[in-house]
Scaffold this motif. Structure first.
Motif, short mmCIF file in Angstrom:
data_model
loop_
_atom_site.label_atom_id
_atom_site.label_comp_id
_atom_site.label_asym_id
_atom_site.label_seq_id
_atom_site.Cartn_x
_atom_site.Cartn_y
_atom_site.Cartn_z
N MET A 46 0.73 -1.33 0.12
CA MET A 46 -0.09 0.01 -0.07
C MET A 46 1.04 1.38 0.02
O MET A 46 2.08 1.11 0.42
CB MET A 46 -0.85 0.04 1.22
CG MET A 46 -2.02 -0.92 1.26
SD MET A 46 -3.41 -0.42 0.31
CE MET A 46 -4.03 -2.03 -0.24
N SER A 47 0.34 2.20 -0.48
CA SER A 47 1.21 3.48 -0.57
C SER A 47 1.16 4.35 0.89
O SER A 47 0.38 3.93 1.72
CB SER A 47 0.62 4.34 -1.57
OG SER A 47 -0.02 5.37 -1.07
N GLN A 100 -0.29 6.71 1.78
CA GLN A 100 -1.50 7.57 2.26
C GLN A 100 -2.13 6.80 3.53
O GLN A 100 -2.89 7.26 4.22
CB GLN A 100 -2.30 7.77 1.26
CG GLN A 100 -2.09 9.13 0.72
CD GLN A 100 -2.22 8.87 -0.66
OE1 GLN A 100 -2.26 7.75 -1.51
NE2 GLN A 100 -2.12 9.92 -1.41
N THR A 101 -2.03 5.44 3.74
CA THR A 101 -2.96 4.84 4.74
C THR A 101 -1.86 4.31 5.97
O THR A 101 -2.67 4.24 6.94
CB THR A 101 -3.20 3.22 4.38
OG1 THR A 101 -2.05 2.71 3.70
CG2 THR A 101 -4.19 3.60 3.17
N PHE A 153 -2.62 6.01 10.72
CA PHE A 153 -2.99 5.27 11.75
C PHE A 153 -2.02 4.31 12.20
O PHE A 153 -1.67 3.11 11.55
CB PHE A 153 -4.33 4.49 11.41
CG PHE A 153 -5.39 5.24 10.89
CD1 PHE A 153 -6.16 6.41 11.76
CD2 PHE A 153 -5.87 5.32 9.57
CE1 PHE A 153 -7.20 6.99 11.10
CE2 PHE A 153 -6.73 6.16 8.89
CZ PHE A 153 -7.49 6.87 9.64
N LEU A 209 -16.26 -14.37 -16.12
CA LEU A 209 -15.42 -13.35 -16.44
C LEU A 209 -13.98 -13.56 -16.90
O LEU A 209 -13.36 -13.17 -17.83
CB LEU A 209 -15.37 -12.48 -15.36
CG LEU A 209 -16.43 -11.52 -14.98
CD1 LEU A 209 -16.42 -10.93 -13.40
CD2 LEU A 209 -17.16 -10.61 -15.91
N PHE A 210 -13.60 -15.03 -16.50
CA PHE A 210 -12.23 -15.47 -17.10
C PHE A 210 -12.27 -15.64 -18.40
O PHE A 210 -11.46 -15.39 -19.23
CB PHE A 210 -11.96 -16.91 -16.40
CG PHE A 210 -11.59 -16.94 -15.05
CD1 PHE A 210 -11.35 -15.60 -14.37
CD2 PHE A 210 -11.43 -18.04 -14.19
CE1 PHE A 210 -11.04 -15.60 -13.21
CE2 PHE A 210 -11.03 -17.82 -12.98
CZ PHE A 210 -10.72 -16.75 -12.28
N LEU A 261 -12.26 -12.45 -20.13
CA LEU A 261 -10.96 -11.93 -20.08
C LEU A 261 -10.09 -12.60 -21.19
O LEU A 261 -9.53 -11.77 -22.17
CB LEU A 261 -10.22 -12.19 -18.94
CG LEU A 261 -8.64 -11.93 -18.95
CD1 LEU A 261 -8.55 -10.47 -18.63
CD2 LEU A 261 -8.20 -12.76 -17.88
N SER A 309 -11.12 -11.01 -24.55
CA SER A 309 -10.58 -9.39 -24.85
C SER A 309 -9.24 -9.66 -24.96
O SER A 309 -8.61 -8.54 -25.49
CB SER A 309 -11.12 -8.85 -23.64
OG SER A 309 -10.32 -8.86 -22.57
N LEU A 310 -8.57 -10.78 -24.60
CA LEU A 310 -7.03 -10.59 -25.02
C LEU A 310 -6.82 -11.44 -26.38
O LEU A 310 -5.62 -11.60 -26.80
CB LEU A 310 -6.32 -11.54 -24.00
CG LEU A 310 -6.23 -10.79 -22.45
CD1 LEU A 310 -5.57 -11.85 -21.63
CD2 LEU A 310 -5.56 -9.53 -22.53
N PRO A 348 -4.53 -25.18 -7.07
CA PRO A 348 -5.17 -24.07 -6.43
C PRO A 348 -6.65 -23.95 -6.75
O PRO A 348 -7.15 -24.02 -7.79
CB PRO A 348 -4.27 -23.24 -6.80
CG PRO A 348 -3.96 -23.53 -8.37
CD PRO A 348 -3.55 -25.04 -8.39
N SER A 382 -10.18 -22.24 -7.31
CA SER A 382 -10.26 -21.03 -8.15
C SER A 382 -11.61 -20.29 -7.50
O SER A 382 -12.32 -20.77 -6.67
CB SER A 382 -10.69 -21.26 -9.60
OG SER A 382 -10.72 -22.54 -9.82
#
Lengths: 287, 273
Positions: free
Chosen positions: A1-2, A4-5, A8, A188-189, A192, A195-196, A285, A287
């Motif tokens: 994370m950058s 900004q968090t 705290f 959605l896979f 994807l 779209s590729l 793994p 999914s």
């Protein structure tokens, strides 16, 4: 994370030793549980042997009921003769077991080779699936043993027939689980992949297959345990070597303690086969 | 003259050719109980190169459907969508999509996910190691270099979405399509990512089309906001130019009375008053 968090920040605490103590406590709890489980198993096993002994000793059946003592003696005998190869009628238990495992793995392997690609195809193509589905639905509930006489008639070979029966037992769970797995792949896979602009080969091998793998492994697991169930019955009929043949042979010789030993071995090996494929499940793994 | 092929806008050379030209599209879905359900009514939009366009509207108005049609994932029932003059009839690598939920392949690490998008390019001429360093570059762009080897399951929601953004940028598409890219995130992460996205889109000059229902997000990021009405047959009811100069700054924006005014107007038109 950058950065900004990070406004705290947690207050430092002086309870650095607390997790260590907690860990120790949970470790002690676990080992206590293991001791209890083992103790319970020993008690149950002893009770089981006593009940078994009482139930069989003095049972007036001309010595057919296998007593724990006779079974134990037979077990030692069979283990010491495990690798015996003395003519077609005097074969050690190891070779019977080996023959059964070979048939199961061959039939199961063939089923997997056909069912996985077929399942991927049927899962993706609604049209082909709808055309083939009635066949699957009608053939699936048929006991694989019903195919045995047909196998004998057409293949004219008991070894091939046994493998064929295992094949018929193993193909349905793999096929159905694969089809189901493909349908459950996150749509959605596939969006994807489209779209590729991936080609079909990449789409199937790099996206669809890995995403379906957990379901395929579940199908393989069911198929292997079904195959192991079926092989004993099949071998009782086709004969030759094998655990089923051994059990039937010992029944013909009225040697019931051998049957008890064989049952324990069949169960143990079935357990090991299931465990080994469960390892495969861990590698995949989710999914 | 009778011509079969005419370049669009050939007659008016002064108007730049839009990157995306949407003409009269409609879309509906068959419904088993209610019959055909029209979702998107007649819609026309011209999107210029380098513009950041946001489509905003109440839920169910079909704004995501419009984005899917631009992406080539759905086809319009009527009308046409053109990308640089050519009709969009299939998904294309010139359109980089960031999905609402992260769509990362769970068996691949963050780097492999970005790399997968690069490797599948049929016109790829770069070597494997070049692609790898390119993937790393884009992960660096979203500050994820440290997490490149982690699997999606080991990343937080915000990080997963950043990998998805890096992957879409890595395609170097003509147009970036963002389908409620931050919609599934918690408020803190969302705010942080909005700022990062603002920085990214000002730095990487591209055309963006975003769908959102967050008015502040739309005002912060866009050059133009298209407000959709309620469905069925939802249409674009307002086309608002966002007058704030770039680079933008949240604090300046928050104090700008014009921003308050626009915000109020957008909220009103979304709630239908």
């Amino acid at each position: 994370m950058s950065s900004q968090t990070t406004q705290f920040t947690r207050q430092p605490t002086d309870t650095g030793s607390a997790p260590e103590a907690l860990q120790q406590r949970s470790r002690a709890q676990r080992s206590r549980n293991r001791v209890r489980t083992t103790a319970l198993f020993v008690i149950f096993f002893a009770v089981f042997i006593v009940v078994w002994h009482l139930a069989t000793v003095g049972f007036d059946d001309g010595g057919l009921a296998p007593t724990p003592g006779a079974t134990w003696d037979r077990l030692l005998e069979m283990l010491s003769d495990a690798f015996l190869l003395d003519g077609p009628n005097n074969v050690g238990i190891f070779y019977h077991l080996l023959a059964s495992i070979q048939r199961v793995l061959l039939g199961f392997g063939l089923a997997a080779l056909i069912a996985v690609p077929l399942g991927l195809l049927l899962g993706t193509s609604r049209v082909i699936n709808d055309g083939l589905d009635p066949f699957i639905q009608v053939l699936r509930p048929v006991s694989p043993l019903a195919w045995l006489p047909l196998g004998l008639a057409l293949l004219r070979d008991s070894q091939m027939t046994a493998i064929f029966v295992i094949f018929m037992a193993a193909i349905w769970p793999i096929l159905i689980s694969t089809i189901d797995g493909v349908r459950r792949v996150n749509p959605l896979f596939l969006d994807l992949a489209r779209s590729l602009e991936t080609d079909t080969k990449t789409r199937v091998l790099k996206v669809l297959l890995p995403a379906t793998l957990p379901a395929i492994v579940i199908g393989l697991r069911t198929a292997l345990s079904t195959a192991w169930l079926v092989i004993v019955a099949a071998e009782m009929i086709v004969g030759g070597r094998g655990m089923g043949h051994f059990v039937w042979n010992e029944w013909n010789a009225l040697n019931t303690p051998s049957i008890v030993v064989a049952i324990v071995i069949i169960g143990g090996v079935g357990f090991l086969l299931d465990r080994s494929i469960a390892q495969l499940q861990r590698l995949v793994p989710k999914s | 003259m009778s011509q079969t092929i005419t370049a669009p806008h050939a007659a008016e050379p002064t108007a730049p050719e839009p990157v995306v030209k949407i003409e009269g599209i409609t879309k509906g879905f068959p419904d088993r109980k209610k019959g055909f359900q029209p979702i998107v009514g007649l819609t026309d939009v011209d999107i210029q190169e380098g513009e950041f366009i946001t489509i905003i509207g109440p839920s169910g108005c079909g704004k995501s459907t419009i984005l899917k049609m631009i992406a080539g994932l759905e086809s319009a029932d009527e009308g046409s969508i053109r990308l640089a003059g050519k009709p969009i009839d299939a998904p294309s690598r010139e359109l980089g999509i960031v999905f609402q939920q992260h769509v990362l392949l769970p068996w691949m690490s963050a780097r492999q996910n970005v790399l997968f998008a690069l490797e599948t390019d049929p016109h790829n001429t770069r070597s494997k190691s070049q692609l790898e360093s390119l993937a790393d570059e884009y992960l660096e762009l979203v500050n994820l270099s440290h997490a490149a080897d982690r699997r999606p399951a080991q990343l937080s929601g915000g990080m997963q979405q950043r990998v998805g953004i890096a992957r879409a940028f890595a395609l170097e598409p003509k147009v970036m399509l963002l389908d409620e890219p931050l919609g599934a995130l918690d408020a803190l992460t969302r705010h942080e990512l909005q700022l990062q996205l603002l920085e990214l889109c000002e730095q990487q000059k591209r055309t963006f089309i975003m769908v959102t229902h967050d008015v502040d997000e739309a005002l912060l990021l866009s050059d133009r906001i298209l407000v959709m009405g309620t469905g069925p047959r939802a249409q674009i009811v307002h086309d608002i130019a966002v007058p704030f100069s770039r680079p933008r700054d949240v604090e300046n924006l928050e104090q700008d009375p014009k921003c308050h005014e626009l915000r109020g107007f957008l909220l009103n038109s979304l709630t239908g008053h």
